[in-house]
Structure formats: structure tokens, C-alpha cells
Design a protein around this motif. Structure first.
Motif, PDB file in Angstrom:
ATOM      1  N   TYR A  99       6.211   6.879   7.287  1.00 54.55           N
ATOM      2  CA  TYR A  99       5.150   7.844   6.964  1.00 54.55           C
ATOM      3  C   TYR A  99       3.856   7.367   7.613  1.00 54.55           C
ATOM      4  CZ  TYR A  99       2.028  10.749   4.078  1.00 54.55           C
ATOM      5  OH  TYR A  99       1.071  11.644   3.638  1.00 54.55           O
ATOM      6  N   ARG A 100       3.449   8.030   8.712  1.00 54.15           N
ATOM      7  CA  ARG A 100       2.305   7.575   9.505  1.00 54.15           C
ATOM      8  C   ARG A 100       1.461   8.755   9.972  1.00 54.15           C
ATOM      9  NH1 ARG A 100       6.044   3.195  12.856  1.00 54.15           N
ATOM     10  NH2 ARG A 100       6.376   1.800  11.072  1.00 54.15           N
ATOM     11  N   LEU A 104      -6.712   2.477   2.940  1.00 51.18           N
ATOM     12  CA  LEU A 104      -6.040   3.777   2.943  1.00 51.18           C
ATOM     13  C   LEU A 104      -5.803   4.252   4.375  1.00 51.18           C
ATOM     14  CD1 LEU A 104      -4.947   6.302   1.541  1.00 51.18           C
ATOM     15  CD2 LEU A 104      -7.304   7.176   1.472  1.00 51.18           C
ATOM     16  N   LEU A 127      -3.015   2.228   5.860  1.00 49.92           N
ATOM     17  CA  LEU A 127      -1.725   2.629   5.309  1.00 49.92           C
ATOM     18  C   LEU A 127      -1.225   3.939   5.920  1.00 49.92           C
ATOM     19  CD1 LEU A 127      -2.056   1.867   1.487  1.00 49.92           C
ATOM     20  CD2 LEU A 127      -0.372   0.895   3.059  1.00 49.92           C
ATOM     21  N   LEU A 128      -2.139   4.866   6.159  1.00 49.16           N
ATOM     22  CA  LEU A 128      -1.752   6.153   6.737  1.00 49.16           C
ATOM     23  C   LEU A 128      -1.444   6.040   8.228  1.00 49.16           C
ATOM     24  CD1 LEU A 128      -4.251   8.548   4.914  1.00 49.16           C
ATOM     25  CD2 LEU A 128      -1.839   8.130   4.392  1.00 49.16           C
ATOM     26  N   GLU A 163       2.696   1.551   7.369  1.00 50.76           N
ATOM     27  CA  GLU A 163       2.902   1.101   5.996  1.00 50.76           C
ATOM     28  C   GLU A 163       2.723  -0.409   5.809  1.00 50.76           C
ATOM     29  OE1 GLU A 163       6.093   1.599   8.620  1.00 50.76           O
ATOM     30  OE2 GLU A 163       5.223   3.250   7.491  1.00 50.76           O
ATOM     31  N   LEU A 200       0.010  -2.434   3.599  1.00 53.43           N
ATOM     32  CA  LEU A 200       0.026  -2.580   2.143  1.00 53.43           C
ATOM     33  C   LEU A 200      -0.309  -4.015   1.722  1.00 53.43           C
ATOM     34  CD1 LEU A 200       0.626  -0.959  -0.464  1.00 53.43           C
ATOM     35  CD2 LEU A 200       3.005  -1.734  -0.279  1.00 53.43           C
ATOM     36  N   LEU A 238      -4.283   2.243  -5.361  1.00 55.53           N
ATOM     37  CA  LEU A 238      -4.150   2.938  -4.081  1.00 55.53           C
ATOM     38  C   LEU A 238      -2.773   2.701  -3.487  1.00 55.53           C
ATOM     39  CD1 LEU A 238      -5.593   4.550  -1.820  1.00 55.53           C
ATOM     40  CD2 LEU A 238      -6.335   2.357  -0.878  1.00 55.53           C
ATOM     41  N   GLY A 239      -2.301   1.448  -3.536  1.00 58.18           N
ATOM     42  CA  GLY A 239      -0.993   1.133  -2.998  1.00 58.18           C
ATOM     43  C   GLY A 239       0.128   1.828  -3.743  1.00 58.18           C
ATOM     44  N   TYR A 298       0.037   5.523  -2.934  1.00 58.90           N
ATOM     45  CA  TYR A 298       0.583   5.723  -1.586  1.00 58.90           C
ATOM     46  C   TYR A 298       2.107   5.678  -1.604  1.00 58.90           C
ATOM     47  CZ  TYR A 298       2.249   4.215   3.002  1.00 58.90           C
ATOM     48  OH  TYR A 298       2.964   4.091   4.164  1.00 58.90           O
ATOM     49  N   ILE A 357       3.604   8.875  -3.198  1.00 59.96           N
ATOM     50  CA  ILE A 357       3.524  10.025  -2.284  1.00 59.96           C
ATOM     51  C   ILE A 357       4.519   9.858  -1.142  1.00 59.96           C
ATOM     52  CG2 ILE A 357       2.041  11.234  -0.638  1.00 59.96           C
ATOM     53  CD1 ILE A 357      -0.308  10.580  -2.506  1.00 59.96           C
ATOM     54  N   ARG A 358       4.562   8.654  -0.608  1.00 59.13           N
ATOM     55  CA  ARG A 358       5.466   8.377   0.510  1.00 59.13           C
ATOM     56  C   ARG A 358       6.930   8.599   0.118  1.00 59.13           C
ATOM     57  NH1 ARG A 358       8.368   4.053   2.485  1.00 59.13           N
ATOM     58  NH2 ARG A 358       8.292   3.698   4.748  1.00 59.13           N
TER      59      ARG A 358
END
Length: 362
Positions: free
Chosen positions: A82-83, A189, A192-193, A196, A199, A230-231, A234, A237-238
């Protein structure tokens, strides 16, 4: 006599950024003319998603491999990734210059250059200006980073690296606790986006609060909570968007055999940082030539490297800088330890961020 070091430091502070810029373009400039290679076909050149900027919202709701046909190996290999921010950067590249590989590669070069300049800033918090300049210069032109810079698909590594170094810069510079926590969370964030692996910042940054800033355990935990939240958010959602890849590099190895293999890879990475030859874009079983013998010299060398790092960490009271850098190095390598199985046994691009801490140790 006392004025000379300060003048020398001042000179390096002025000269180093110019030198870094010149050397980056000399060392990596030829990559601009590299065209589309390896996975660049389905991630960039043939990816219909990035050719229309109105597709941008879908980058955040689909996997990294969604641009490839569902029956393809490329889709199956990347459907667990997921990127979205990297895809967005590709779309912006296409919007501004179409499918010009020169424009894409030039963007990658600028990202790497920006990271190198930020690293010079960060390194000055851990060592004298002259040595900080040396760290940033060596890192910026190190041959082991060629793969990450020359292959457009690996912009994931460059972007995550840039935002990770920026988070470290904020961590070192911003003295106001609330401001530091907010900015580093935002940068984490973004990292991470992009990829991954970032993290690990959720552990590295609070550890700096604890050992280097000496905020105490309670205050450091308070600062870590937003990063942890946040992690976790993430990951939730991922997990709702991607599906796991069916491929695992060490699928046929026992736990002990995999441990011996990872120790050999740790030594491989250590050796490549010191002697970056030979380099290869693809480490398969034949190239790695991993042994299951615990007395293999490469296994023993890996044990020694790991032992030195762990011993350095135990000295955190007497030498917190050394302990933090050693711990951060192991944390930065953790995503590639195959605790969570994935398809690649080893890769030079995996050293992009870990090499920062290795150079600070040296």
C-alpha cells in the motif's frame, strides 16, 4: 587555537551542501537517461491509473499492484503493498511532463539530493560538522543506493527515506514538545504512505526522546502514543485495502535455517556498505548462496555484527548516542527480517535508510 575549529566548521557548513549537490549529479546524474527498467513497465509506463490525475483518490483505496492485470505475477506479488503517495507522485510527474522518463528520473534525483542535504543537517546533531559533511557526502554517492535511484519503481524507497530523514531532522531540532510530536507524526504518515517500512519510526523517534533528549520514560511514552495510534490506524486501513501476497522467499526453510540465512544477509549488508562490490539488482538463491551451516564464516560474521550492535545498545547509560544509533540501525533493518514473510530475500535498496545509521556509527 580555539577559533580554528569553529571557523573550519563554519566553512564546512557552507561548502558541504554545494559539494553534495555537485557530487550527487556527478555520481547519479547518468540515471536521468536510464529509461523505464524492471518493474517500471507496470508501475509507470503501462499503468493507466497514473495517466489521469483524477484517479488520485483511488490511489488511497487500492493496492500498489492494482495497475497490473489481476492474473499477472506483478499483481500477485504487489497486491499486499500500500503506497498511495508514491502513485500520486507518479501521477503528478505525468501531469507535468507526460511519460518522459527523463522527467521521472530527474524527480528521483531531486528527492535523493534533498535527502542528502537533510542528512547533513541531522548528522550535525551526532558528530562534528566536518564528520557530518563526510557522512552526508558518502551516503549521497554510495554505490549501494544506485538501485533505489535508478529504478523508478523504487521511488517508494526514496520518498519514504526523505520523509524519514525529515522526521529525524524535526526530532533533533524542534525543542517544543507539542510541535515536535505533531510534525514528526505528519512526516511519519507521509513516509508510511510512500512505503510501509517507515513504521519503524514509531519506535526510533520516541527512543531518541528517551535516550538523547532524556525526557524520562513517562514523557517519552506520551510522545510515542500519537505515533503508535497513527501506526495502528495505518495498519487497520491497509489491511482493509490490500490482500497478502502468496509468495514468500523463505517459505521452504525452517526457523533455524532462516535465522542462519538472515545472519548471512546481515553480514552481506555490512560488507556492501564497506566494499560495495559486486552489486546486483536481483538477489536470488543462487546469488545469495546461503548456507544452513551454523559454522559458515558468513554466519559467524553476521553473529559478530549483531553482537557488536547489541553490546553497544547495552551501553546506553554511558554512551547514549552510540546506543541510539545502534538500536536505530537494527530497527531500520527490522522490516527486512522476514518476520512478516515477503518475496525478496535481500536487496540493496533496503539499505537506503539503515545505511544512514551505519555511517554515523563508523
Amino acid at each position: 587555537m580555539k577559533e580554528a575549529p569553529r571557523q573550519d566548521a563554519h566553512n564546512w557548513a557552507q561548502v558541504a551542501p554545494l559539494l553534495i549537490c555537485a557530487l550527487v549529479f556527478m555520481a547519479h546524474g547518468p540515471s536521468i537517461f536510464g529509461g523505464f527498467v524492471w518493474d517500471d513497465g507496470y508501475t509507470v509506463r503501462d499503468n493507466p491509473q497514473i495517466k489521469d490525475i483524477t484517479n488520485a483518490p483511488s490511489f488511497f483505496t487500492e493496492s500498489w499492484g492494482s495497475g497490473a492485470p489481476e492474473e499477472s505475477h506483478a499483481y500477485k506479488k504487489n497486491r499486499g503493498l500500500y503506497r498511495p503517495l508514491t502513485l500520486l507522485s507518479f501521477a503528478l510527474n505525468h501531469l507535468s511532463a507526460g511519460l518522459s522518463p527523463i522527467a521521472f528520473h530527474f524527480t528521483d534525483l531531486l528527492i535523493h539530493l534533498s535527502s542528502a542535504l537533510l542528512l547533513f543537517f541531522v548528522a550535525r546533531f551526532f558528530c562534528a560538522t566536518t564528520f557530518a559533511a563526510l557522512v552526508a557526502i558518502v551516503w549521497s554517492v554510495h554505490p549501494v543506493h544506485t538501485e533505489a535511484i535508478a529504478v523508478l519503481s523504487y521511488r517508494t524507497t526514496l520518498l519514504a527515506g526523505f520523509f524519514s530523514i525529515a522526521a529525524l531532522a524535526v526530532q533533533c531540532k524542534a525543542d517544543q514538545f507539542g510541535k515536535r510530536v505533531f510534525l514528526r507524526s505528519l512526516l511519519m504518515l507521509c513516509a508510511l504512505l510512500s512505503k510501509e517500512d517507515a513504521l519503524v519510526l514509531a519506535a526510533i523517534l520516541p527512543l531518541h526522546d528517551l535516550w538523547i533528549r532524556k525526557l524520562g520514560l513517562k514523557r517519552s511514552i506520551q510522545g510515542a502514543l500519537p505515533l503508535a495510534a497513527l501506526g495502528i490506524g495505518y495498519l487497520l486501513i491497509r489491511s482493509a485495502i490490500v490482500t497478502s501476497s502468496p509468495f514468500s522467499f523463505f517459505a521452504d526453510q525452517s526457523a533455524s535455517e532462516q535465522a542462519f540465512s538472515l545472519l548471512q544477509i546481515l553480514w552481506l549488508y555490512s560488507r556492501l556498505l564497506l566494499i560495495p562490490f559486486p552489486l546486483t539488482p536481483f538477489y536470488d538463491w543462487e546469488t545469495l548462496a546461503l548456507s544452513t551451516n551454523p559454522l559458515d564464516p558468513n554466519v559467524i560474521a553476521g553473529v559478530l555484527v549483531l553482537g557488536i550492535l547489541l553490546f553497544s545498545i547495552t551501553r546506553w547509560r554511558k554512551n547514549p548516542d552510540l546506543a541510539f544509533i545502534s538500536a536505530a540501525l537494527l530497527m531500520a533493518l527490522a522490516p527486512y527480517s522476514h518476520i512478516i514473510p515477503f518475496t525478496v530475500g535481500a536487496a540493496e535498496r533496503f539499505l537506503y535508510v539503515p545505511s544512514i545509521f551505519s555511517l554515523l556509527l563508523i
